[in-house]
Design an enzyme around this catalytic site. Structure first.
Site: not given
Ligand code: GDP
Ligand code: IMO
Ligand code: MG
Length: 421
Positions: A13, A16, A40-41, A222
């Site tokens: 998270d 990415k 979840g991207h 991840q």
């Molecule tokens: P990922 O899994 O690495 O793609 O990240 P996620 O999408 O799960 O979580 C990142 C969260 O932060 C999302 O809700 C994005 O919309 C938000 N986000 C990404 N970059 C920024 C930033 O620079 N500032 C803020 N405030 N939110 C951001």
């Molecule tokens: P992105 O790509 C954050 C965490 C889960 C759990 C552990 C194992 O959005 O960054 P799994 O479902 O793989 O068996 O879970 O890894 N986890 C993540 N945490 N971002 C993710 O993906 C994750 N994918 C798995 O919360 O602790």
């Molecule tokens: Mg994510």
């Protein structure tokens, strides 16, 4: 060296999805190399937020090819839902989304097994997203997996059935009730949908195109601290989330890799169980969660929040061979009077700079305190215009890691991105 990698350096998270989307105009192919629907991207443009799970984050750029590589595990039901949510005509999407024959399938029974294993763990649950990731990768490495290429086999239904029976016999030893039927219906519809896409040995496509001078961006899921080898085992995911995983997950040589972008949040978050040395279970942690909207993109769970952990960041940089650092969510730290950065750990009272082997070790973070800044930075477009205290924070990270921070993200929108010249 036409293949660059972007991957997470923390516990996932890191942002990415947003950054892959922002970088996509400079690439011809965007290819996911591992993970599955546990990811979840999120990405945002024109005031609309999109969350992708299996589909690469370059999909909103109509002139780019997107590849789901062999290292990914695909749940056809999730794939179908995600395709429909994109809202574009299927005929159009089939021209720019290509799926590896060798990617393994997550079966409905993998999800049940995931839930059964988790519920049997009592107090030591992983906190899995319960998308079937662990059981699907277990079948892959145990040489029992079903792969995307298998769906074209005339006897696919009976092959599926024999895999299912194996799973059902394992499930007999768990006191766990479940109903597969509803999910199976969506799953088989998803299988039919996959057949409408290009299903290929994508390692040829990627190598051929890179050989012709086309640019490839490999998108990780991840983060390094969730890697099956180098993360806080057993509180990890089941795939290789590191740069080496891009080679095995796409079929590319280390010689073909150019830049390796490591993305990290200006602080730390983690969803699920496992060690988190800089976690803040106080008002500061709650403030980071509220200001940063730190709730899981896949499960909606609140993310645990804490300060930046430099020993973990340096470890990730070392394992991945990071060439450039990208810092996200710098805007979330605006208004904090002081910002702490963990520079080492006390493990059983002794100062330590390494990531301990065991998740059971008691770790106490040692902090440096830096001055904060008050300014709202979300509309800043140039590095030089950022507050001095933020630039000091960035320099502190660069001096500690020896790697330049070349991109700073100041908001969730694609435009809220500062590339440093
Ligand atoms: P990922 O899994 O690495 O793609 O990240 P996620 O999408 O799960 O979580 C990142 C969260 O932060 C999302 O809700 C994005 O919309 C938000 N986000 C990404 N970059 C920024 C930033 O620079 N500032 C803020 N405030 N939110 C951001
Ligand atoms: P992105 O790509 C954050 C965490 C889960 C759990 C552990 C194992 O959005 O960054 P799994 O479902 O793989 O068996 O879970 O890894 N986890 C993540 N945490 N971002 C993710 O993906 C994750 N994918 C798995 O919360 O602790
Ligand atoms: Mg994510």
């Amino acid at each position: 060296m036409n293949i660059d990698i972007l991957l997470g350096l923390q516990w996932g998270d890191e942002g990415k999805g947003k950054i892959v989307d922002a970088l996509s105009p400079g690439y011809d192919i965007i290819a996911r190399f591992q993970g599955g629907p546990n990811a979840g991207h999120s990405l945002e443009f024109n005031n609309v937020k999109h969350v992708l799970h299996l589909i690469p984050s370059g999909i909103f750029h109509p002139d780019k090819l997107n590849v789901i590589g062999n290292g990914v595990v695909i749940d056809p039901a999730v794939f179908m839902k995600e395709i429909f949510e994109l809202g574009s005509p299927i005929e159009e999407l089939t021209r720019r989304l290509i799926i590896s024959t060798r990617a393994n399938l997550i079966m409905p029974s993998h999800r049940i097994l995931d839930a059964a294993y988790e519920s049997s763990k009592g107090n030591s649950k992983i906190g899995s997203t319960l998308k079937g990731i662990g059981p699907a990768y277990t079948d892959k490495t145990g040489r029992n997996g079903l792969r995307v290429g298998d769906i074209f086999h005339p006897d696919f239904a009976s092959i599926y059935q024999s895999h299912l029976e194996n799973h059902l016999s394992i499930l007999k030893s768990y006191n766990f009730s479940f109903d597969l039927k509803e999910y199976e219906k969506d799953w088989f519809e998803g299988v039919e949908l996959i057949k409408r896409f290009r299903v290929e040995n994508t390692e040829y496509l990627i190598n051929n195109m890179a050989g012709q001078g086309k640019k490839v961006l490999a998108e990780g899921a991840q983060g390094t601290m969730l890697d099956v080898d180098f993360g806080s085992y057993p509180f990890v995911t089941s795939s290789s989330t590191i740069s080496a995983g891009a080679c095995t997950g796409l079929g590319i040589s280390p010689k073909a890799i150019g830049e390796i972008y490591g993305i990290f949040k200006a602080y730390s978050t983690r969803v699920g169980s496992g060690p988190f040395p800089t976690e803040l279970c106080d008002q500061t942690g709650a403030a980071l969660r509220n200001i940063g909207h730190e709730f899981g993109s896949t499960t909606g769970r609140p993310r645990r929040c804490g300060w930046l952990d430099l020993p973990a960041l340096k470890y990730s940089i070392m394992i991945n061979g990071i060439t450039q650092l990208f810092m996200t969510k710098a805007d979330v730290l605006s208004g904090f009077k002081t910002i702490k950065v963990c520079t080492s750990y006390l493990v059983h009272g002794e100062e330590c700079y390494e990531i301990p082997f065991s998740s059971n070790f008691e770790i106490v973070p040692v902090y440096s305190e830096l001055e904060g800044w008050d300014e709202d930075i979300s509309s800043v477009k140039e590095y030089d215009l950022l507050p001095k205290a933020l630039k000091n924070f960035i320099e502190f990270i660069e001096n500690s890691t020896g790697v330049p921070v070349t991109m700073i993200s100041v908001g969730p929108d694609r435009e809220e991105t500062i590339f440093r010249k």
